[in-house]
Design an enzyme around this catalytic site. Sequence first.
Site, mmCIF file in Angstrom:
data_model
loop_
_atom_site.group_PDB
_atom_site.id
_atom_site.type_symbol
_atom_site.label_atom_id
_atom_site.label_comp_id
_atom_site.label_asym_id
_atom_site.label_seq_id
_atom_site.Cartn_x
_atom_site.Cartn_y
_atom_site.Cartn_z
ATOM 1 N N GLY A 134 45.606 -74.422 -54.645
ATOM 2 C CA GLY A 134 44.670 -74.156 -53.547
ATOM 3 C C GLY A 134 44.256 -72.699 -53.607
ATOM 4 O O GLY A 134 44.607 -71.908 -52.738
ATOM 5 N N ILE A 168 42.884 -67.070 -49.709
ATOM 6 C CA ILE A 168 44.205 -66.430 -49.817
ATOM 7 C C ILE A 168 44.819 -66.645 -51.196
ATOM 8 O O ILE A 168 45.297 -65.701 -51.841
ATOM 9 C CB ILE A 168 45.129 -66.966 -48.695
ATOM 10 N N GLY A 169 44.784 -67.883 -51.684
ATOM 11 C CA GLY A 169 45.374 -68.175 -53.001
ATOM 12 C C GLY A 169 44.668 -67.390 -54.105
ATOM 13 O O GLY A 169 45.311 -66.886 -55.038
ATOM 14 N N ASN A 178 49.365 -70.957 -42.750
ATOM 15 C CA ASN A 178 49.604 -70.619 -41.349
ATOM 16 C C ASN A 178 50.333 -71.751 -40.638
ATOM 17 O O ASN A 178 50.254 -72.906 -41.050
ATOM 18 C CB ASN A 178 48.270 -70.366 -40.643
ATOM 19 N N LYS A 189 53.315 -64.650 -36.134
ATOM 20 C CA LYS A 189 51.943 -64.927 -36.612
ATOM 21 C C LYS A 189 51.351 -66.094 -35.834
ATOM 22 O O LYS A 189 50.213 -66.041 -35.356
ATOM 23 C CB LYS A 189 52.001 -65.222 -38.116
ATOM 24 N N ASN A 224 47.691 -67.191 -33.667
ATOM 25 C CA ASN A 224 46.850 -68.311 -34.109
ATOM 26 C C ASN A 224 46.773 -69.409 -33.050
ATOM 27 O O ASN A 224 45.734 -70.026 -32.845
ATOM 28 C CB ASN A 224 47.385 -68.919 -35.413
ATOM 29 N N ASN A 267 42.788 -68.650 -32.033
ATOM 30 C CA ASN A 267 41.961 -69.531 -32.855
ATOM 31 C C ASN A 267 41.238 -70.584 -32.017
ATOM 32 O O ASN A 267 40.017 -70.702 -32.106
ATOM 33 C CB ASN A 267 42.799 -70.151 -33.980
ATOM 34 N N GLU A 301 42.195 -76.245 -38.589
ATOM 35 C CA GLU A 301 43.671 -76.344 -38.634
ATOM 36 C C GLU A 301 44.226 -76.488 -37.211
ATOM 37 O O GLU A 301 44.935 -75.600 -36.730
ATOM 38 C CB GLU A 301 44.248 -75.082 -39.291
HETATM 39 N N1 LIG Z 1 41.608 -66.779 -45.188
HETATM 40 C C1 LIG Z 1 42.337 -65.976 -44.416
HETATM 41 O O1 LIG Z 1 41.928 -64.853 -44.113
HETATM 42 C C2 LIG Z 1 43.694 -66.379 -43.934
HETATM 43 C C3 LIG Z 1 44.214 -67.631 -44.194
HETATM 44 N N2 LIG Z 1 45.485 -67.921 -43.795
HETATM 45 C C4 LIG Z 1 46.049 -69.223 -44.052
HETATM 46 O O2 LIG Z 1 46.196 -69.410 -45.452
HETATM 47 C C5 LIG Z 1 46.044 -70.802 -45.776
HETATM 48 C C6 LIG Z 1 44.943 -70.933 -46.813
HETATM 49 O O3 LIG Z 1 43.731 -70.559 -46.187
HETATM 50 P P1 LIG Z 1 42.407 -70.144 -46.979
HETATM 51 O O4 LIG Z 1 42.756 -69.484 -48.250
HETATM 52 O O5 LIG Z 1 41.554 -69.411 -46.013
HETATM 53 O O6 LIG Z 1 41.779 -71.570 -47.279
HETATM 54 P P2 LIG Z 1 40.647 -71.951 -48.343
HETATM 55 O O7 LIG Z 1 40.009 -73.186 -47.850
HETATM 56 O O8 LIG Z 1 39.789 -70.767 -48.641
HETATM 57 O O9 LIG Z 1 41.494 -72.245 -49.656
HETATM 58 C C7 LIG Z 1 42.063 -73.473 -49.970
HETATM 59 C C8 LIG Z 1 41.481 -73.892 -51.306
HETATM 60 O O10 LIG Z 1 42.160 -75.034 -51.748
HETATM 61 C C9 LIG Z 1 41.197 -75.941 -52.293
HETATM 62 N N3 LIG Z 1 41.745 -77.283 -52.277
HETATM 63 C C10 LIG Z 1 41.972 -78.089 -51.219
HETATM 64 N N4 LIG Z 1 42.534 -79.254 -51.613
HETATM 65 C C11 LIG Z 1 42.666 -79.167 -52.953
HETATM 66 C C12 LIG Z 1 43.136 -80.072 -53.939
HETATM 67 N N5 LIG Z 1 43.632 -81.258 -53.611
HETATM 68 N N6 LIG Z 1 43.096 -79.680 -55.234
HETATM 69 C C13 LIG Z 1 42.613 -78.464 -55.575
HETATM 70 N N7 LIG Z 1 42.136 -77.572 -54.678
HETATM 71 C C14 LIG Z 1 42.156 -77.919 -53.392
HETATM 72 C C15 LIG Z 1 40.018 -75.776 -51.363
HETATM 73 O O11 LIG Z 1 38.855 -76.337 -51.936
HETATM 74 P P3 LIG Z 1 37.648 -76.830 -50.994
HETATM 75 O O12 LIG Z 1 37.014 -75.584 -50.494
HETATM 76 O O13 LIG Z 1 36.812 -77.627 -51.922
HETATM 77 O O14 LIG Z 1 38.248 -77.633 -49.887
HETATM 78 C C16 LIG Z 1 39.996 -74.257 -51.227
HETATM 79 O O15 LIG Z 1 39.332 -73.653 -52.315
HETATM 80 C C17 LIG Z 1 45.722 -71.507 -44.444
HETATM 81 O O16 LIG Z 1 46.876 -72.037 -43.875
HETATM 82 C C18 LIG Z 1 45.179 -70.368 -43.581
HETATM 83 O O17 LIG Z 1 45.344 -70.585 -42.181
HETATM 84 C C19 LIG Z 1 46.285 -67.008 -43.180
HETATM 85 C C20 LIG Z 1 45.810 -65.769 -42.905
HETATM 86 C C21 LIG Z 1 44.450 -65.371 -43.177
HETATM 87 C C1 LIG Z 2 42.573 -63.408 -37.375
HETATM 88 C C2 LIG Z 2 43.793 -64.173 -36.962
HETATM 89 C C3 LIG Z 2 44.935 -63.194 -36.879
HETATM 90 C C4 LIG Z 2 43.556 -64.740 -35.553
HETATM 91 O O1 LIG Z 2 44.642 -65.290 -34.927
HETATM 92 C C5 LIG Z 2 44.101 -65.268 -37.948
HETATM 93 O O2 LIG Z 2 45.166 -65.328 -38.495
HETATM 94 C C6 LIG Z 2 43.146 -66.344 -38.195
HETATM 95 O O3 LIG Z 2 41.954 -66.156 -38.012
HETATM 96 O O4 LIG Z 2 43.576 -67.428 -38.620
#
Ligand SMILES: NC(=O)C1=CN([C@@H]2O[C@H](COP(=O)(O)OP(=O)(O)OC[C@H]3O[C@@H](n4cnc5c(N)ncnc54)[C@H](OP(=O)(O)O)[C@@H]3O)[C@@H](O)[C@H]2O)C=CC1
Ligand SMILES: CC(C)(CO)C(=O)C(=O)O
Length: 340
Positions: free
Chosen positions: A7, A11-12, A102, A204, A208, A212, A285
């Site tokens: 994923g 973040i990843g 999260n 955290k 959220n 959120n 989420e």
């Molecule tokens: N972004 C942020 O700033 C923050 C995020 N988080 C947490 O981190 C976690 C990840 O969030 P975030 O990075 O934003 O999410 P994203 O949606 O940006 O990233 C997840 C990725 O995984 C891909 N994906 C989903 N299912 C599959 C699958 N079966 N096979 C391959 N790829 C797949 C998605 O593709 P597709 O887009 O096609 O669905 C997407 O590119 C969440 O829990 C979020 O709450 C925490 C703090 C901050």
């Molecule tokens: C910005 C923040 C801290 C809000 O709770 C967050 O983690 C989110 O958007 O998911």
Amino acid sequence: MRICIFGSGAIGGYMGVRLHQGGADVSLVARGAHLQAMRENGVKLITDEGEDVVHPKCSADPAELGPQDYVIIALKAHSVTGAIPSILPLLGPDTAIVTAVNGIPYWYFHKHGGEYEGRVVESVDPGGRQWAEFGPQRAIGCVVYPATEVVEPGVIKHVYGDKFSLGEPDGSSSDRVMKLSEALTAGGLRAPVLDKIRDEIWLKLWGNLCFNPISALTHATLDVITSDPETRAVARAMMMEAKEIGDRLGVHFRVDVERRINGAGAVGAHKTSMLQDLERDRPMEIDPLLTVVQEMGRMVGVPTPTIDVVLALVKQRGEIAGCYTRTRQPEPAQPAVAAQ
Ligand SMILES: NC(=O)C1=CN([C@@H]2O[C@H](COP(=O)(O)OP(=O)(O)OC[C@H]3O[C@@H](n4cnc5c(N)ncnc54)[C@H](OP(=O)(O)O)[C@@H]3O)[C@@H](O)[C@H]2O)C=CC1
Ligand SMILES: CC(C)(CO)C(=O)C(=O)O
């Protein structure tokens, strides 16, 4: 050390770039146009300091990557169960799973101790499939502090933060968690290993849980939610209910509620991820951030009246927008006033 990020979105992808720069043997699992762009042009990270482009292995097919030392799951929390069959080929006998998501992770009650030891948390792990198929013993906890965004396929924009707190469910400084911390640190990230990772997960989640959904309902940014006395009061009420639940589970909140709210306000005119998902017609989420706290409240016998109201509203908002699907039937309504 072989690390796969399952994923590799906002973040990843950010973790992937930094791990690659730190010299780790890292591969990224992604899909669609984002995967294609990363394969063709590399992964671009935009920060205040400039742009980096790196070329780690990127794949749609975990089977071609084979067993890893670490699998970092950086999916949206509601996507994890559906991805189990794709993740399994990455697991060897000793592979660790790092939950960079999260909310409450599937392994939460593993090595928790006390009467809830071994409990499955249904809102994040329906039917206990993650627990059964991954196994809780693989899990390393991770709290994600940075904010990042996929601004176009293959391009990740860093907004703020560089800390990914890590911790074993039993609080130990195991070899595997220390080595992971070293790999992240080598890439320029902060990755402290904590002996009480659940405290940090709740800290955290505390934000959220309220900011959120309030943002998704009002479309307000964090600075507005926290400075308007009325929405601030809603957030505070939700947080106090959550704190009562956390207290019953032995969680220590190292800051008080006002400081936590002020910290979120200091982030400024930022849209929460739930609001961003709503605006982009993406799944919200809701269960991993809210339903889970309601579920844990029921578990420990703490009423959650404010969380219940906000949850009902945000679920309906999500459903109407096509960004949320209920996995469970709504609970029957309780009469607001006892019959005369
Ligand atoms: N972004 C942020 O700033 C923050 C995020 N988080 C947490 O981190 C976690 C990840 O969030 P975030 O990075 O934003 O999410 P994203 O949606 O940006 O990233 C997840 C990725 O995984 C891909 N994906 C989903 N299912 C599959 C699958 N079966 N096979 C391959 N790829 C797949 C998605 O593709 P597709 O887009 O096609 O669905 C997407 O590119 C969440 O829990 C979020 O709450 C925490 C703090 C901050
Ligand atoms: C910005 C923040 C801290 C809000 O709770 C967050 O983690 C989110 O958007 O998911």
